[in-house]
Every structure is written in C-alpha cells, then in structure tokens.
Design an enzyme around this catalytic site. Structure first.
Site, PDB file in Angstrom:
ATOM      1  N   CYS A   1       3.469  11.112  41.721  1.00  0.00           N
ATOM      2  CA  CYS A   1       2.616  11.734  42.729  1.00  0.00           C
ATOM      3  C   CYS A   1       2.064  10.739  43.753  1.00  0.00           C
ATOM      4  CB  CYS A   1       1.494  12.499  42.040  1.00  0.00           C
ATOM      5  SG  CYS A   1       2.170  13.708  40.873  1.00  0.00           S
TER       6      CYS A   1
ATOM      7  N   HIS B   1      -6.906  11.917  46.718  1.00  0.00           N
ATOM      8  CA  HIS B   1      -5.856  12.493  45.885  1.00  0.00           C
ATOM      9  C   HIS B   1      -6.303  13.898  45.489  1.00  0.00           C
ATOM     10  CE1 HIS B   1      -2.243  12.393  43.574  1.00  0.00           C
ATOM     11  NE2 HIS B   1      -2.866  12.613  42.438  1.00  0.00           N
TER      12      HIS B   1
ATOM     13  N   GLU C   1     -11.768   9.743  40.207  1.00  0.00           N
ATOM     14  CA  GLU C   1     -11.498   9.311  41.580  1.00  0.00           C
ATOM     15  C   GLU C   1     -12.813   8.999  42.292  1.00  0.00           C
ATOM     16  OE1 GLU C   1      -9.041  11.932  43.940  1.00  0.00           O
ATOM     17  OE2 GLU C   1      -8.988  10.495  45.593  1.00  0.00           O
TER      18      GLU C   1
ATOM     19  N   LYS D   1      -5.072  19.381  49.022  1.00  0.00           N
ATOM     20  CA  LYS D   1      -4.485  20.100  47.880  1.00  0.00           C
ATOM     21  C   LYS D   1      -5.229  21.411  47.635  1.00  0.00           C
ATOM     22  CE  LYS D   1      -2.540  16.034  45.524  1.00  0.00           C
ATOM     23  NZ  LYS D   1      -3.038  14.892  46.312  1.00  0.00           N
TER      24      LYS D   1
ATOM     25  N   HIS E   1      -0.591  20.850  44.845  1.00  0.00           N
ATOM     26  CA  HIS E   1      -0.120  19.485  44.610  1.00  0.00           C
ATOM     27  C   HIS E   1       1.403  19.453  44.781  1.00  0.00           C
ATOM     28  CE1 HIS E   1       0.470  15.549  43.293  1.00  0.00           C
ATOM     29  NE2 HIS E   1      -0.414  15.482  42.308  1.00  0.00           N
TER      30      HIS E   1
ATOM     31  N   PHE F   1       1.200   9.887  37.497  1.00  0.00           N
ATOM     32  CA  PHE F   1       1.623   9.642  36.121  1.00  0.00           C
ATOM     33  C   PHE F   1       2.178   8.218  36.054  1.00  0.00           C
ATOM     34  CE2 PHE F   1       2.728  14.038  34.101  1.00  0.00           C
ATOM     35  CZ  PHE F   1       1.445  14.472  34.364  1.00  0.00           C
TER      36      PHE F   1
END
Lengths: 346, 401
Positions: B156, B289, B300, B321, B326, B385
């Site tokens: 991502c 993000h 975050e 998002k 996402h 990830f």
C-alpha cells in the site's frame, strides 16, 4: 560519474548447496531443477518460523547468512533490504483463495493473507533480522533479482542506507508447475528454487567484487515480438557501461540468464553475440534451472567465486581482475544488464 | 547541483473520476465512490462495501490480453502522458516505475477456479498476465516507452516508492521523463483477507473519527509524469509541483500492524523532510494514509505528533480514502496527485464522514468540506503490509517561483 558498490557478503540457499562452489562446480549437462531440500525446523531451531511461508523461509535463511558474515552492522535503521522475486509466493496466494472459495471466507487464514502480498518475504525478513532501513521488493520476472541488486545499489548511491542486503528468492511450488505444464513458456521440469543475497556497501576501494553500473530497458513490442528484446538488451549494456565509465574493450566475460529452455534464450544469446562474438559465458541456469526472481543474484556467483580463487570453468582463469557483464531478459519486454568487476587478492 | 524533478502530467483513474479535472472536482465536492460490491458475491461477508470502478469500460483499443490492473494502469498512463502534452518522441527514452500490492489477482483467481472445478488451468494466460511486472511493461508497450523499467510492489506504499525511484532516475540522468505510479484491481482475495482481519468498515470509511470501524477495499490507478525541470522548461510544459524529496523506512515489527509508537512512519517523515531540505514547519498539508481502521489512524497520529509536535493541530491532514476507499498499490500514487493539485490550486480535499472527534487522533482532518489553503509544501504519507513506509514531499516548483 560512476558510483561503485562493493559486494561484501553472500547468503545462498540452492538445491546444489549453500556454498558458491556447490553451484560453480556443478555439471552443466545435468540441470538440478526442482525444489530445494530445506527443513525449517533444523534451520531455524526454536525460533517461531510459522509466520513464514516457503518464500519467506528461503529469504530469511539466505539474508541471515549474508548478515552473519558481515561482522558489525550499521545502525538498524540504516540497513536496507531489497528482494527480487517474480511472484512472491504463488502457493500462499492461491491456497488462501482456494480455501476461501471452497470452505468460505471465514475459513481463510489471516496469516496467509499477510503473506499474500508480493512484498511479504521482504517484510518477514526485516522483522526476523530487525532491518529498519529501506525495505523493498522488485519484480521484473526473470530479471527481478538483477533489478533488486541494481535498486539496492541505487539506495546506497542516494544515501538512503549504509548497507543493503539485496538479491532474490523464488519458491518451487505445485501452482507454478501446474501453470507451466498447461501452457507455460518453458518445460515445467526446468523450474528451480533458490534464494541468494549479497551484502552491498558503497565501495571505498579494495572490494573483491564491485557493481560498477547497471541499467534496465523496456522493450515495447517485445511481448509479441521477441526480436525487440535484443536491441533493448544492447541498449541496457551500453547504458550500464556508460554508467560504469568503462570502455567495452575491458569486458572479458558474461554471466547470462540463458539456458532455461525458455523462449528468450536465443534472443539473449543473439544480442550478446552481436555485441561481442565469442564472449565467454557462464550460464547458471544450466546448473540450477530457472529460478526466476533468484536468477539475477545467482548470476553473480561466478564473479564472487572467481575473486576467491574458485574455478569458473567457462571463464579464463588468468589475470588479477575480471570485468564482465551480467545480462537478463524477460519475455514480457524487459532487459537488464550490470557491469561487474572481480579482483583477486589476498 | 542535483537537477530538480517536476511533475507535469497527472493521470488518476478512480471510482469517482477518470482524469484529474473530474477526479479533483469530485474530491473537493466530497463525492463518495463506495458502494455495495458487484463483481463477486459478498453474501458470506459481514461487510458489503467496496470501491469498485463499476461499469468500467477500458478504452476500446486496449487489448483483452491485459489483466484489469494493467488496463487501469495503461489508462492512467495515457491520461498522464496526454495531460503532460508529450508525444512519441519523448516516449522512446521514458522510464516506467510502477507499484502494486497484488499485481493481477483476478488472474490467479481464474487459475484457482479452474483448479477447484478440476478444469484445465490456462497456463499461457497465467504466465502472460499474472506476473505483476506486466503492469509496467503494458504501460511501456502502450506508450512506446523504452527507458528504465521496474515494478516495486511494496503493497500500500508502492505508488510512493515508484515516485521516489523515478525521481532518483531523473536526478541521475538515466531518463529525462518518467511515468510513475501504482495500480491495483478490485479482488476477492484482497476482500476476503481484509474481512478476515476484521478491517472492513461496516457502513462508511471515516478516518480519524471516534466511531470509525474500518477501511474499504477499492481499486484504481494513478500515474504521474515526472521530468527534469530543464526538460520541462525547454518544452514550456505546465508544472504542477516539484518532487522535493522522499523518505523510506521499515517498521520491522509486524506484517500487518504498524509499530505501536509509529516509529517507522515518523522516521520516513524525518528522512523525507531532510531529503527535501525543509522543516516540518514548512509543511502546509499532509495527505494521510488514513485508512479508517481504529488502530492505524491512532498510530499514524502518534507518528505525526512525533514529527510535528505542538504544531500538528494547525496542519490540515486529510484522507481521500474516506471517499474512494483504499486503492492499495494505487493509493499513494493517487494521493501524490492530490498533493500536486493542492500545491497548484491552493485547496485541500476533505475527510468525509467525520462526525465525532477522537482524542487519540487529534488532527485537523479537514472534516466534511474542502478548504482553501495556500500549499507551498505537501507531504504524502503511505504505510504498508511488511512495515514498508514512504513519505514523499511535493512543493511549488522553485524554478517557477
């Protein structure tokens, strides 16, 4: 101006063995394709390796060997890792999906999902070895390993890391065999498995093996017309030599990605032959089979071995220095080349 | 002196718009592109929402030999290339750097269906379409790009890794023009995975809201045209922004969970700021993000607090998002486009659906409505990830100013 990168350590897991001489001395007329005999329980001892799938295990093992022989490491946030792989783990991705489809999504394993991303092996190896610097994965089919090494060199050049472990890993699995038997581009019995990584640092002189330059080139049109890959490879070689600041006449040998039995062998051979007729070529895939994303790193083994006095049958044995090309092409329309110098010394 | 790298073309493909004018207008209007999933049966999931590009029809001449993510990538690249006003001559040496999370998951899904149903698998299709570098070779093939090429599938955060690599390639003279971005297709594998992690939102994606309950898987592609400032100047190109610098790091903590102190995320921001040669006090906008999961948004925020300190509440930090979901490997590429447009237009998109402040997420997330903000420098953060973190900083072109 060229930026040289020293190859300071090696970690290798292959079906032929874990020492470079195991690969270099293997017969070229008896390809040892197929899976590696690899037992994680003996390899990893008491440590919990259950989060690792096959590609992760191969990567963690080879990266560990690579780090172990480096001595004192820089601060962990300055140690990068770049993994070249064509697929990550097809076995993990496909089995996760098949289980979700057959048993229902509630029965799909979350751990498998974590490993289903293509960068899983890189992430798992970073966790295992506590590598907090840049962590990346490079994909370019059969060129993946070479792309990863060049990207690793770029990270050093950009000052993004003080040490980068770079190379490639690819698993042998039933899924890939099935796909290859049912319309693949090479005989399925030539699929191999391996993991090979090098420790890279900026060269300050004295390194036995150095990456002096490298380049990749897209070959638009190549997917349906293999003839365009040849010019792309020649472009990549010329660009790599320019970056290395090296005259082509100094190149004495090559380590190619040929001999997998796939459709690009003739293209790569032809391009190299047209670039320099009769250049002595080491073809690692005659020994290991087609190890896809690991291939590029395996192709550096003869330079590593030559610098340490090991016999490389296809190459001349004379001299204190050996400059050569590493070349690789991928059938989707991609070519890559690197200029490597090996030096013998005490 | 290191050559400046500028952005001269933008190509977003998303559930709320294709091409930057439509995409930007929809974002500023707070348009939500999240709907019940249509492309596969979700009756066995608790969640229903997805960010599909429903009714997606690729441009007619695009070959059926391409997988869906490659088609999205090619369309985004065409949009960006056209937006930059570039032609075939510039393409011959152009570089292509693409990111992705899953490559072409629908190809392995088709392979799995055949396996499950005991039908012959289509090995040719598998080898031709599944390997993820096909995203980039498809773009190169379509535009005739013959320069350096790589796919960096750092999940991502992949789009930002691609932008950073492309900027380096231009700085070092390997190419004068590059296409950089990311692409991912909507996939039952991705959906099932996030569902098993309990991460999919039940009704809406509400980043930073106290009652947020998850993210929404989505698809899309974003491609940017990067050029050396000299090359852009010679041809009189419109410059959206300059790529000021980037920072990359790894948590080395957990495959799917961020570091509890936001260590790697904060480190990526610090490296990015140093690379750009600016301080956090000069950042006017942060594209977060902002996935909308309870844990990720909190961690975050911790990372942002570590970098911005007391100044954080005064910095607009929004998450698109909330509108498009996402988009995986495309996310940070699309958010890079947002940063460029924020610099150009002096406006930042909202975080929609935000209703109740969360003491653990004390950011100004631009709730509900877009805002006019003079943006000299915009920071784009992405986390993935594998603990892969990326921060790319865009700014008003120094040459232009």
């Amino acid at each position: 101006m060229s930026f040289a990168v020293a190859l300071e350590s090696l970690g290798l897991v292959s079906r032929l063995g874990e020492r470079p001489e195991d690969v270099l001395a293997a017969p070229t007329d008896a390809m040892s394709a197929g899976p590696v005999s690899f037992d994680p329980s003996t390899r990893f001892g008491d440590r919990n390796y259950r989060p690792l799938d096959r590609t992760g295990q191969l990567t963690v093992a080879a990266v560990g060997e690579c780090l172990a022989s480096l001595g004192e490491l820089p601060a962990r946030d300055r140690v990068g890792l770049v993994v070249g792989t064509a697929f990550g783990s097809v076995a993990t991705i496909s089995s996760f999906d098949r289980r979700a489809q057959t048993a229902g999504p509630l029965y799909a394993k979350p751990l498998d999902f974590a490993n289903s991303v293509i960068n899983a092996a890189a992430g798992q190896a970073a966790i295992w070895h506590d590598l907090q610097g840049v962590n990346a994965t490079c994909c370019g089919g059969t060129t993946s390993g070479l792309l990863a090494l060049l990207y690793g060199a770029d990270l050093l050049r950009a000052g993004r890391a003080d040490l980068v472990v770079a190379g490639g890993a690819e698993e042998h699995c039933e899924e890939l065999v099935r796909a290859t038997e049912s319309g693949g581009w090479l005989p399925a019995d030539r699929l191999g498995e391996a993991s090979a990584f090098f420790g890279l640092r900026p060269d300050h002189g004295g390194a036995r093996v150095r990456i002096l330059g490298g380049a990749s080139r897209a070959a638009p049109g190549a997917a349906g017309e293999a003839g365009r890959l040849g010019p792309a490879l020649r472009d990549a070689i010329d660009a790599a030599l320019r970056e290395a600041g090296m005259d082509a006449s100094r190149i004495r040998v090559a380590a190619t990605g040929t001999a997998s039995g796939g459709g690009t062998d003739d293209v790569e051979s032809g391009a190299l032959e047209s670039w320099r007729e009769g250049l002595p070529r080491f073809e690692v895939k005659r020994r290991t089979g087609e190890c896809l994303g690991a291939s590029g790193a395996l192709q550096l083994l003869p330079f590593w071995g030559w610098s340490r006095g090991l016999a490389v049958a296809e190459w001349p044995a004379d001299g204190e220095s050996m400059c050569g090309l590493v070349t690789s092409v991928d059938r989707q329309g991609l070519a890559a080349a690197a200029v490597i110098e090996a030096r013998r010394g005490p | 002196m290191t050559p400046a790298v500028v952005v001269t073309g933008l190509g977003p493909v998303s559930s709320i718009g294709r091409g930057w004018p439509a995409f930007w207008e929809a974002l500023l209007a707070g348009t939500i592109g999240l709907r019940p999933v249509e492309s596969f049966d979700v009756s066995r999931f608790k969640a229903r929402l997805g960010g599909e590009i429903q009714g997606y029809e690729p441009v007619p001449e695009m070959t059926s030999k391409l997988g869906r993510a490659s088609r999205l990538a090619v369309e985004a690249a065409r949009l960006a290339w056209s937006d930059a006003g570039l032609g075939p001559i510039e393409a011959s040496g152009a570089a292509v750097f693409m990111g992705t999370t899953s490559g072409e998951p629908r190809e392995v899904e088709a392979f799995d269906d055949a396996w499950i149903e005991d039908r012959p698998v289509d090995g040719r299709r598998f080898w031709d379409c599944y390997p993820c570098h096909g995203l980039a070779t498809a773009v190169a093939e379509d535009l005739g790009a013959g320069g350096p090429l790589a796919v960096i599938p750092t999940a991502c955060a992949a789009g930002s890794y691609a932008v950073a690599a492309a900027a380096d390639a231009i700085r070092w003279g390997r190419a004068e023009v590059a296409l950089a971005g990311g692409s991912d297709a909507f996939s039952r594998i991705t959906y099932a995975g996030f569902a098993r992690l309990g991460a999919i939102a039940s009704e809406a994606c509400r980043p930073f809201d106290r009652d947020r309950d998850g993210m929404v898987p989505a698809e899309g592609a974003g491609v940017l045209v990067l050029e050396s400032e000299a090359h852009a100047g010679r041809r009189g190109a419109r410059i959206y922004a300059e790529v000021m610098g980037s920072g990359l790091s790894c948590d080395a903590h957990h495959m799917t969970a961020a570091h509890p102190e936001g260590r790697g995320a904060a480190e990526a921001m610090r490296i990015g700021l140093a690379d750009a040669g600016i301080s956090q006090e000069e950042i006017d906008y942060v594209s977060a993000h902002g996935t909308g999961t309870p844990t990720n948004d909190r961690l975050e925020t911790r990372a942002l607090e570590a970098v911005f300190g007391d100044r954080l509440p005064s910095v607009p930090v929004s998450s698109i998002k909330s509108m498009i979901g996402h988009t995986m490997g495309a996310a940070s590429a699309l958010e890079s486009i947002v940063c460029c447009l924020a610099v150009q237009d002096g406006a930042v998109p909202p975080t929609v659906g935000y209703q109740t402040p969360d003491p653990g997420c004390a950011v100004d997330c631009v709730p509900g409505e877009a805002r006019e903000v003079s943006v000299r420098y915009a920071m784009n953060n992405a986390y993935a990830f594998g603990g892969n973190n990326a921060c790319v900083i865009f700014g008003a072109s120094r040459g232009a100013s």
